[in-house]
Scaffold this active site. Sequence first.
Site: not given
Ligand code: S3P
Length: 433
Positions: A23, A96, A124, A169, A317, A344, A348, A390
């Site tokens: 993803k 997100g 969020r 992040s 995740d 999230k 979670r 999830r």
């Molecule tokens: C992601 C980063 C993560 C992850 C999300 C996908 C990404 O989030 O939890 O499912 O593609 O950069 P955070 O950056 O908020 O930790």
Amino acid sequence: MEGVRVEGGRCRLFGEVRVPGDKSISHRAVILSSIGDGESVVRGLLWSDDVVRTVRAFGSMGVEMEGLYKEELRIKGRGLLGLREPQDVIDAGNSGTTLRLLTGLLSGQPFFSVLTGDSSLRRRPMDRVVLPLREMGAGIWGREDGRKAPLAIRGGGLKAISYRLPVASAQVKSALLLAGLYAEGITEVVEPLPSRNHTEIMLRALGAEIEVDGLTVRVRGGRAISGSTFLIPGDLSSAAFLMVAALILPDSEIVIRDVGLNPTRTGVIDVLREMGGQIGVENMRDWGGELVGDVTVRTSRLHGVRIGREYVPRTIDEFPVLCVAAAFAEGITEVSGAEELRVKESDRIATMASELARLGVKVEEKRDGLVIEGGGRLRGASCYSHGDHRVAMALYVAALGAEGTTVIEGVECVDTSFPGFFSLMEGLCRRIS
Ligand code: S3P
């Protein structure tokens, strides 16, 4: 609301599969191809709800694509400054990654745009991207002074900054790197712990001036990037559900081929191995800077472990399904330093604590994690996904190993990241008579 009914204790897993594309890499392939010079080809894109949101967003900004919902997608890049002002609000749905990465990219565009999402995404925190982007010079407005979406953005005229992320992040890091492509000077981002580095890998491959020095990433603005051919690995975060199911169900052995094994993502393998899981990794290859391999998993006797803060970014995740592994493991598993889980797609920590408790697991909810007493028998029950893909899939895995019937309500959200999850699981299932 769609529900699924699972008869526990009836199957073992056996066979070879591939899981849908990663993803995170899929979003980035679409974003970077759209602002690259020339045509890009993306093979194995994940056609899930989240990624479709990103695809549609770029469609609304004038990017032409051929091969929607197909194995091979062709994207005609418009160059760094070729996007058009979208005529309507961009709706990121549950995603997100779409919302945060686009906030960064749109901060560099000399036009007006509005981003929103579904009720979960609108809850969020967005200040983590809004504050540094405002520091770079972007005009961003939103609910609660920019803390929550919808966000309205007037981009352009950015200056580079040096920014220390308060939490690890990849979404925030990537948003700032995307904005940095448009800023005057060198944008510097420093992370507290390493988070997934797909953006950095791709930017380098596309010819951006990017430098990684430990936990610091620097990108120079004003340099064009090229198009490319992207081959998307299978998503380890999706494979994790199959892995835990194979570990806890009797006499199981599965092979998952072509799974992305970027070391910034493989915390789940480390934790499951530490719990006693027999997980083999073979046939490692490099796909455009991303490691890919085949993962073999066999039924194993698991035991509880401590999962501390240092594991969190590499395992972020996978916590819902790791909680399920913990419920089937002998002894106590303690998760700490994981307060990020509260922001999230659902909270979670709270959702996994309440749903596992319904299945008869002894769980204690902490501010920054959970304590799970494993090894007892799980009893089928009525559970709820809380609209979180999830959580829904983790509960399905738990239900396969529980005694009796479980009904999980609200499973349509699984399409957010793993379309075809239920039929793939059924295909691996060998009935125990
Ligand atoms: C992601 C980063 C993560 C992850 C999300 C996908 C990404 O989030 O939890 O499912 O593609 O950069 P955070 O950056 O908020 O930790």
